[in-house]
Design a protein around this motif. Sequence first.
Motif, PDB file in Angstrom:
ATOM      1  N   ARG A  28       0.818  -1.221   0.000  1.00 58.33           N
ATOM      2  CA  ARG A  28       0.000   0.000   0.000  1.00 58.33           C
ATOM      3  C   ARG A  28       0.850   1.269   0.000  1.00 58.33           C
ATOM      4  NH1 ARG A  28      -5.573  -0.332  -0.976  1.00 58.33           N
ATOM      5  NH2 ARG A  28      -6.510  -2.034   0.193  1.00 58.33           N
ATOM      6  N   GLY A  29       2.170   1.117   0.104  1.00 56.12           N
ATOM      7  CA  GLY A  29       3.051   2.278   0.031  1.00 56.12           C
ATOM      8  C   GLY A  29       3.278   2.991   1.343  1.00 56.12           C
ATOM      9  N   PHE A  30       3.172   2.280   2.467  1.00 50.44           N
ATOM     10  CA  PHE A  30       3.429   2.930   3.758  1.00 50.44           C
ATOM     11  C   PHE A  30       3.864   1.897   4.781  1.00 50.44           C
ATOM     12  CE2 PHE A  30      -0.514   1.073   4.962  1.00 50.44           C
ATOM     13  CZ  PHE A  30      -0.632   1.155   6.339  1.00 50.44           C
ATOM     14  N   THR A  31       4.416   2.394   5.879  1.00 49.40           N
ATOM     15  CA  THR A  31       4.719   1.545   7.025  1.00 49.40           C
ATOM     16  C   THR A  31       4.747   2.416   8.277  1.00 49.40           C
ATOM     17  OG1 THR A  31       6.191  -0.184   7.859  1.00 49.40           O
ATOM     18  CG2 THR A  31       7.236   1.761   6.953  1.00 49.40           C
ATOM     19  N   LEU A  32       4.530   1.812   9.422  1.00 49.60           N
ATOM     20  CA  LEU A  32       4.605   2.501  10.715  1.00 49.60           C
ATOM     21  C   LEU A  32       5.837   2.020  11.468  1.00 49.60           C
ATOM     22  CD1 LEU A  32       0.848   2.262  11.695  1.00 49.60           C
ATOM     23  CD2 LEU A  32       2.095   4.391  11.394  1.00 49.60           C
ATOM     24  N   VAL A  33       6.537   2.952  12.084  1.00 47.17           N
ATOM     25  CA  VAL A  33       7.767   2.624  12.799  1.00 47.17           C
ATOM     26  C   VAL A  33       7.811   3.397  14.109  1.00 47.17           C
ATOM     27  CG1 VAL A  33       9.114   2.053  10.744  1.00 47.17           C
ATOM     28  CG2 VAL A  33       9.016   4.419  11.523  1.00 47.17           C
ATOM     29  N   ASP A  34       8.627   2.909  15.051  1.00 46.81           N
ATOM     30  CA  ASP A  34       8.815   3.587  16.334  1.00 46.81           C
ATOM     31  C   ASP A  34       9.907   4.645  16.202  1.00 46.81           C
ATOM     32  OD1 ASP A  34       6.941   2.073  17.775  1.00 46.81           O
ATOM     33  OD2 ASP A  34       8.403   0.462  18.073  1.00 46.81           O
ATOM     34  N   LEU A  35       9.699   5.788  16.830  1.00 52.00           N
ATOM     35  CA  LEU A  35      10.724   6.816  16.875  1.00 52.00           C
ATOM     36  C   LEU A  35      11.823   6.432  17.862  1.00 52.00           C
ATOM     37  CD1 LEU A  35       8.649  10.145  16.961  1.00 52.00           C
ATOM     38  CD2 LEU A  35       9.910   9.186  15.032  1.00 52.00           C
ATOM     39  N   ASP A 191      -6.416   5.655  11.443  1.00 46.71           N
ATOM     40  CA  ASP A 191      -6.103   5.423  12.854  1.00 46.71           C
ATOM     41  C   ASP A 191      -5.318   6.615  13.387  1.00 46.71           C
ATOM     42  OD1 ASP A 191      -6.033   4.187  15.287  1.00 46.71           O
ATOM     43  OD2 ASP A 191      -4.759   2.514  14.664  1.00 46.71           O
ATOM     44  N   VAL A 192      -5.333   6.783  14.683  1.00 48.06           N
ATOM     45  CA  VAL A 192      -4.535   7.818  15.336  1.00 48.06           C
ATOM     46  C   VAL A 192      -3.118   7.290  15.520  1.00 48.06           C
ATOM     47  CG1 VAL A 192      -4.208   9.146  17.444  1.00 48.06           C
ATOM     48  CG2 VAL A 192      -6.511   8.862  16.498  1.00 48.06           C
ATOM     49  N   VAL A 193      -2.154   7.992  14.977  1.00 43.15           N
ATOM     50  CA  VAL A 193      -0.749   7.631  15.191  1.00 43.15           C
ATOM     51  C   VAL A 193      -0.340   8.217  16.542  1.00 43.15           C
ATOM     52  CG1 VAL A 193       1.617   7.820  14.341  1.00 43.15           C
ATOM     53  CG2 VAL A 193      -0.292   7.636  12.716  1.00 43.15           C
ATOM     54  N   PRO A 194       0.051   7.375  17.499  1.00 44.20           N
ATOM     55  CA  PRO A 194       0.361   7.896  18.833  1.00 44.20           C
ATOM     56  C   PRO A 194       1.712   8.593  18.870  1.00 44.20           C
ATOM     57  CG  PRO A 194       0.802   5.549  18.740  1.00 44.20           C
ATOM     58  CD  PRO A 194       0.194   5.911  17.414  1.00 44.20           C
ATOM     59  N   ALA A 195       1.934   9.335  19.925  1.00 45.31           N
ATOM     60  CA  ALA A 195       3.243   9.954  20.132  1.00 45.31           C
ATOM     61  C   ALA A 195       4.301   8.860  20.219  1.00 45.31           C
ATOM     62  CB  ALA A 195       3.239  10.795  21.404  1.00 45.31           C
ATOM     63  N   GLY A 196       5.451   9.121  19.585  1.00 45.97           N
ATOM     64  CA  GLY A 196       6.514   8.133  19.585  1.00 45.97           C
ATOM     65  C   GLY A 196       6.490   7.205  18.394  1.00 45.97           C
ATOM     66  N   ARG A 197       5.556   7.440  17.467  1.00 48.11           N
ATOM     67  CA  ARG A 197       5.459   6.625  16.259  1.00 48.11           C
ATOM     68  C   ARG A 197       5.535   7.530  15.031  1.00 48.11           C
ATOM     69  NH1 ARG A 197       5.390   1.205  15.489  1.00 48.11           N
ATOM     70  NH2 ARG A 197       3.279   0.937  14.686  1.00 48.11           N
ATOM     71  N   ALA A 198       5.866   6.928  13.899  1.00 48.11           N
ATOM     72  CA  ALA A 198       5.957   7.672  12.646  1.00 48.11           C
ATOM     73  C   ALA A 198       5.419   6.809  11.520  1.00 48.11           C
ATOM     74  CB  ALA A 198       7.404   8.083  12.355  1.00 48.11           C
ATOM     75  N   VAL A 199       4.912   7.456  10.492  1.00 51.90           N
ATOM     76  CA  VAL A 199       4.476   6.758   9.287  1.00 51.90           C
ATOM     77  C   VAL A 199       5.388   7.181   8.142  1.00 51.90           C
ATOM     78  CG1 VAL A 199       2.749   8.536   8.748  1.00 51.90           C
ATOM     79  CG2 VAL A 199       2.547   6.264   7.735  1.00 51.90           C
ATOM     80  N   VAL A 200       5.840   6.207   7.367  1.00 48.04           N
ATOM     81  CA  VAL A 200       6.652   6.446   6.184  1.00 48.04           C
ATOM     82  C   VAL A 200       5.765   6.206   4.972  1.00 48.04           C
ATOM     83  CG1 VAL A 200       8.747   5.834   4.921  1.00 48.04           C
ATOM     84  CG2 VAL A 200       8.687   5.631   7.424  1.00 48.04           C
TER      85      VAL A 200
END
Length: 333
Positions: A28-35, A191-200
């Motif tokens: 889908r062209g994205f991923t979520l990662v931890d900061l 979805d809500v991206v929480p603090a400490g996370r990032a979406v690429v």
Amino acid sequence: MGAECDPVTNAAHPLRRRKVDSMRLSDRGFTLVDLPPLPIDLLESFHHLEFDKYAGHSRYRRFGQYRLVTTPAGFGFEQLPHRRYTAPRVFNSLVGGIGREYAPLTVDFTPLVSWAVEHVPLEPDVDWQVDVHQIRVVATAGNAGVVVPEGPHQDGHEYVVIAVVDRHDVTGGELKLTPLDSRGGEPFFADVVPAGRAVVLKDLELWHDVTPVEPVGERGWRDTLIMTFTRWSEKKYGEEFEVREILDQATPDADVLQELSVFFETTLGKRPDPDEDYFASGELSSLSALELVDFVERRFAIRVEATDLDLANFRTMRRIARFVQVKNTGVRQ
């Protein structure tokens, strides 16, 4: 900025080379990662952002730009001279094509950009432009914090990283990702991206949007760092880019065109079409050309420098009208 840096790359620690395949995004062209853990001075700097006059009542911002330079050891950093920020109008219908003045960053963001590079599938043998937007969106009782005024959009870059640094006493701020062929349709991610996370994100392969944030009490905020990546060969930086976006995409002022029509009617005995090249037709003499430059300076209260005396700026009324607009924005050609 911070540590002692190499004078060419401005990078204290060049980033090691890594395989692009190791950082694949989803289909889908994205991923979520931890900061990573963020330094105190970076976190504190969000309390000292300046009001963003281009985005309503709720946004505060700083801005900076870097060049990732490919070296034998990996990527090195070069912090670019601070300039106004200009987004292509095709990607931002609200404030695209406008040279926006933002205060520069005040802390060293290279460690966080270095972290982002490790999560973005950049080709390692080309240079990249990196823009860093430090943003706080504030919500108060009765006034929601508008995160994305333009709605579902693309930013016009190859990759975008949206890092949520803090969410203080707010609800909302839901990230929505929608297929490219379904702008405004049903998102495949919401979805809500929480603090400490990032979406690429692979920016040009989907639409992205974020809903407003609402305060839990009297006041709250959402702090984000947005990092965008563009191949240096396609860079969106510098005077040439700014002039092209502002001059070529701006709609000429109708009043300026009207004033020019009157001048040409007096000089040539007719009113040319806005795109008629009176130099190519030989209708405008050298003397009349000097009179034209003098008229443009006096009537529109601008200064025509020697470097501005290019036929490209004066060969049609539409070109002159756009030239006047660019001079009024303060962008040098």
